[in-house]
Design a protein around this motif. Structure first.
Motif, PDB file in Angstrom:
ATOM      1  N   LEU A  24       0.832  -1.181   0.157  1.00 19.06           N
ATOM      2  CA  LEU A  24      -0.084  -0.035   0.104  1.00 19.06           C
ATOM      3  C   LEU A  24       0.768   1.292   0.057  1.00 19.06           C
ATOM      4  N   LEU A  25       2.041   1.270   0.812  1.00 21.03           N
ATOM      5  CA  LEU A  25       2.743   2.404   0.822  1.00 21.03           C
ATOM      6  C   LEU A  25       3.524   2.595  -0.321  1.00 21.03           C
ATOM      7  N   ALA A  26       3.798   1.425  -1.241  1.00 22.74           N
ATOM      8  CA  ALA A  26       4.423   1.385  -2.439  1.00 22.74           C
ATOM      9  C   ALA A  26       3.614   2.105  -3.387  1.00 22.74           C
ATOM     10  N   THR A  27       2.364   2.033  -3.406  1.00 17.24           N
ATOM     11  CA  THR A  27       1.638   2.498  -4.481  1.00 17.24           C
ATOM     12  C   THR A  27       1.319   4.129  -4.136  1.00 17.24           C
ATOM     13  N   LEU A  28       1.753   4.418  -2.982  1.00 15.15           N
ATOM     14  CA  LEU A  28       1.527   5.986  -2.663  1.00 15.15           C
ATOM     15  C   LEU A  28       2.823   6.601  -2.946  1.00 15.15           C
ATOM     16  N   SER A  29       3.880   6.000  -3.202  1.00 14.37           N
ATOM     17  CA  SER A  29       5.216   6.440  -3.206  1.00 14.37           C
ATOM     18  C   SER A  29       5.415   7.149  -4.794  1.00 14.37           C
ATOM     19  N   ASP A  30       4.686   8.153  -5.239  1.00 13.39           N
ATOM     20  CA  ASP A  30       4.716   8.826  -6.214  1.00 13.39           C
ATOM     21  C   ASP A  30       4.700  10.218  -6.010  1.00 13.39           C
ATOM     22  N   LYS A  31       4.787  11.217  -7.126  1.00 11.23           N
ATOM     23  CA  LYS A  31       4.416  12.531  -6.956  1.00 11.23           C
ATOM     24  C   LYS A  31       2.939  12.699  -6.270  1.00 11.23           C
ATOM     25  N   VAL A  32       2.127  11.933  -7.096  1.00 12.02           N
ATOM     26  CA  VAL A  32       0.789  12.339  -6.359  1.00 12.02           C
ATOM     27  C   VAL A  32       0.598  12.088  -4.856  1.00 12.02           C
ATOM     28  N   GLY A  33       1.263  10.705  -4.582  1.00 11.54           N
ATOM     29  CA  GLY A  33       0.975  10.511  -3.148  1.00 11.54           C
ATOM     30  C   GLY A  33       2.018  11.520  -2.193  1.00 11.54           C
ATOM     31  N   LEU A  34       2.875  12.171  -2.666  1.00  8.07           N
ATOM     32  CA  LEU A  34       3.782  13.135  -2.230  1.00  8.07           C
ATOM     33  C   LEU A  34       2.872  14.128  -1.750  1.00  8.07           C
ATOM     34  N   VAL A  35       2.163  14.838  -2.865  1.00  7.84           N
ATOM     35  CA  VAL A  35       1.149  15.916  -2.759  1.00  7.84           C
ATOM     36  C   VAL A  35       0.186  15.545  -1.747  1.00  7.84           C
ATOM     37  N   ALA A  36      -0.392  14.559  -1.853  1.00 14.08           N
ATOM     38  CA  ALA A  36      -1.498  14.178  -0.807  1.00 14.08           C
ATOM     39  C   ALA A  36      -1.023  14.195   0.476  1.00 14.08           C
ATOM     40  N   ALA A  37       0.161  13.659   0.564  1.00 12.56           N
ATOM     41  CA  ALA A  37       0.670  13.614   2.109  1.00 12.56           C
ATOM     42  C   ALA A  37       0.907  14.946   2.606  1.00 12.56           C
ATOM     43  N   GLU A  38       1.501  15.815   1.857  1.00 15.86           N
ATOM     44  CA  GLU A  38       1.846  17.338   2.007  1.00 15.86           C
ATOM     45  C   GLU A  38       0.312  17.930   2.538  1.00 15.86           C
ATOM     46  N   GLN A  39      -0.545  17.821   1.522  1.00 16.48           N
ATOM     47  CA  GLN A  39      -1.804  18.425   1.851  1.00 16.48           C
ATOM     48  C   GLN A  39      -2.276  17.782   3.251  1.00 16.48           C
ATOM     49  N   VAL A  40      -2.291  16.804   3.472  1.00 17.55           N
ATOM     50  CA  VAL A  40      -3.034  15.902   4.916  1.00 17.55           C
ATOM     51  C   VAL A  40      -2.319  16.445   5.939  1.00 17.55           C
ATOM     52  N   CYS A  41      -0.881  16.357   5.903  1.00 19.21           N
ATOM     53  CA  CYS A  41       0.013  16.786   7.086  1.00 19.21           C
ATOM     54  C   CYS A  41      -0.280  18.308   7.226  1.00 19.21           C
ATOM     55  N   SER A  42      -0.368  19.147   6.280  1.00 23.47           N
ATOM     56  CA  SER A  42      -0.507  20.567   6.526  1.00 23.47           C
ATOM     57  C   SER A  42      -1.685  20.892   7.207  1.00 23.47           C
ATOM     58  N   GLY A  43      -3.018  20.139   6.845  1.00 24.74           N
ATOM     59  CA  GLY A  43      -4.168  20.210   7.568  1.00 24.74           C
ATOM     60  C   GLY A  43      -4.313  19.762   9.067  1.00 24.74           C
ATOM     61  N   GLU A  44      -3.363  18.766   9.335  1.00 29.71           N
ATOM     62  CA  GLU A  44      -3.147  18.437  10.613  1.00 29.71           C
ATOM     63  C   GLU A  44      -2.115  18.830  11.508  1.00 29.71           C
ATOM     64  N   ASN A  45      -1.347  20.012  10.980  1.00 32.16           N
ATOM     65  CA  ASN A  45       0.050  20.702  11.595  1.00 32.16           C
ATOM     66  C   ASN A  45       0.853  19.844  11.903  1.00 32.16           C
ATOM     67  N   ILE A  46       1.068  18.593  11.025  1.00 33.50           N
ATOM     68  CA  ILE A  46       2.207  17.646  11.492  1.00 33.50           C
ATOM     69  C   ILE A  46       3.352  18.269  10.449  1.00 33.50           C
ATOM     70  N   ASP A  47       4.671  18.323  11.180  1.00 28.32           N
ATOM     71  CA  ASP A  47       5.734  19.063  10.409  1.00 28.32           C
ATOM     72  C   ASP A  47       6.623  17.492   9.525  1.00 28.32           C
ATOM     73  N   ILE A  48       6.764  17.695   8.277  1.00 27.86           N
ATOM     74  CA  ILE A  48       7.603  16.849   7.747  1.00 27.86           C
ATOM     75  C   ILE A  48       8.646  17.076   6.889  1.00 27.86           C
ATOM     76  N   GLU A  49       9.071  18.467   7.095  1.00 24.13           N
ATOM     77  CA  GLU A  49      10.021  19.193   6.609  1.00 24.13           C
ATOM     78  C   GLU A  49      11.375  18.654   6.530  1.00 24.13           C
ATOM     79  N   GLY A  50      11.718  17.863   7.655  1.00 24.03           N
ATOM     80  CA  GLY A  50      13.004  17.305   7.777  1.00 24.03           C
ATOM     81  C   GLY A  50      13.032  15.974   7.078  1.00 24.03           C
ATOM     82  N   LEU A  51      11.955  15.158   6.660  1.00 19.09           N
ATOM     83  CA  LEU A  51      11.944  13.815   6.063  1.00 19.09           C
ATOM     84  C   LEU A  51      12.568  14.199   4.851  1.00 19.09           C
ATOM     85  N   HIS A  52      12.942  12.908   4.363  1.00 19.91           N
ATOM     86  CA  HIS A  52      13.936  12.898   2.826  1.00 19.91           C
ATOM     87  C   HIS A  52      12.914  12.016   2.023  1.00 19.91           C
TER      88      HIS A  52
END
Length: 383
Positions: free
Chosen positions: A43-71
């Motif tokens: 499941l995580l592999a299917t999300l490991s693309d550009k669309v998944g990255l944008v989705a993760a950034e949008q959800v984390c921003s809405g939840e105030n979760i900092d992911i800036e330091g992750l690679h």
């Protein structure tokens, strides 16, 4: 699965050493546990693309979760799977909705800009909305269901502007399916597999837009739109569907020649405002003032060769038109206002369905709308 304290999570090159280390950890688990873990990793592999990255950034921003330091997206997904596992489902839904955007299962609706409040925070409205949504689906009452409400933050790819969207994903137990599988005695057995049906809603009260992602065709999404309107925007007129079409604003770099026929009943068309971006986050807006000069004449007179219409490095981000209709006998002259924004937004508040169709026909004639994209159906089926 837990890793020992001395487990090496570093990844060199293509990460084969890390993969082998994880494989050794998995090999120590029971067969069933291995299958479960591999399913989660898939499941995580299917999300490991550009669309998944944008989705993760949008959800984390809405939840105030900092992911800036992750690679990278893999690092982000592993972090969330461990620290915030409940968000993986939201990221999966968000990515799925992004992939469906503009396809057969997607509709966008525009409410008029009447300033009337929305009732998104009302628990009563949410409960009634869920009940009416289930009624539209026409499923038996005994089916399990749950609604997940959350916020995401979308960043405009060109302007960098952030917009907060409120989401509701409604999960409903669908009719189970029968599939072949291996049973406890290692023989083939017929097994009943539960399925989940999803209905996704995303809305922005500021722009008064509602996006609906659901199977069942346009009529079904129209019903969901009506349900949303009754429960959350009861004091406004029902919204109009807005097709998503790429806009061609580069044609407005020079004064446009709006082709008008006598049968159109149009007195004149004017570009009333232009928004420009310089590619580095800078935005400039110019609006037409007065009747004796167009916005193009003003920019040429005021800035000459330094005008953003002439100078390099400027892109037209949005444009607003006023279509002034010829006055009918005994009636006042009225104007239709429409705004185009990159890459694919067309809004025309306070218009009827016939006005909307008229406006889109004009925009197509003037070449400001790209041809409709071919419908794509990429629905996933939940298990």
């Amino acid at each position: 699965m837990s890793a020992p304290d001395d487990f090496d999570w570093s990844s060199e090159g293509r990460g084969t050493d890390l993969v082998r280390s994880i494989e050794r950890l998995l090999a120590e688990l029971s067969d069933k546990r291995q299958d479960a873990m591999r399913a989660e990793l898939d499941l995580l592999a299917t999300l490991s693309d550009k669309v998944g990255l944008v989705a993760a950034e949008q959800v984390c921003s809405g939840e105030n979760i900092d992911i800036e330091g992750l690679h990278g997206i893999q690092d982000i997904l592993l972090f969330l799977a461990i620290e915030h596992p409940n968000l993986i489902n939201r990221i999966e839904v968000q990515a799925s909705m992004s992939r469906r955007h503009g396809g057969q299962n997607w509709s966008t609706f525009q409410f008029e800009n009447d300033g009337k409040p929305w009732m998104l925070e009302s628990e009563v409205a949410r409960a009634d909305f869920l009940a009416e949504t289930l009624s539209v689906l026409e499923l038996p009452k005994h089916r399990k269901h749950v609604a997940d409400w959350y916020e995401t933050v979308r960043t405009h790819a060109i302007t960098g502007e952030e917009t907060t969207f409120t989401h509701a994903t409604i999960y409903v137990e669908e009719r189970a399916e029968s599939e072949l599988g291996f049973g406890a005695s290692d023989t083939l057995e017929r097994q009943v597999v539960a399925k989940v049906l999803e209905v996704g809603i995303a809305c922005d009260p500021k722009s008064r837009l509602v996006e609906i992602c659901a199977r069942g065709g346009k009529k079904m999404r129209d019903q969901f739109s009506a349900v949303f309107s009754r429960n959350f925007v009861p004091h406004s007129r029902p919204p109009l569907e807005v097709p998503r079409r790429d806009v061609r604003l580069h044609l407005l770099k020079s004064p446009p020649d709006f082709e008008i026929f006598p049968s159109d009943g149009i007195a004149r068309v004017e570009v009333s405002s232009l928004d420009f971006g310089d590619g580095s986050g800078g935005i400039a807006r110019f609006e037409k003032r007065g009747e004796g000069e167009t916005i193009y004449g003003f920019l040429d007179r005021r800035f000459g060769t330094a005008s953003p219409l002439r100078g390099g490095g400027w892109t037209i981000l949005s444009a607003t038109f006023r279509i002034i209709l010829a006055a009918e006998e005994g009636k006042r002259q009225r104007a239709l206002t429409v705004t185009l924004r990159l890459p694919n937004t067309t809004t025309s508040p306070n218009t009827t369905e016939s006005d909307r169709q008229f406006i889109f026909a004009l925009l197509e004639r003037w070449g400001l709308l790209a041809l409709p994209a071919e419908d794509v159906d990429v629905l996933e089926t939940g298990n």
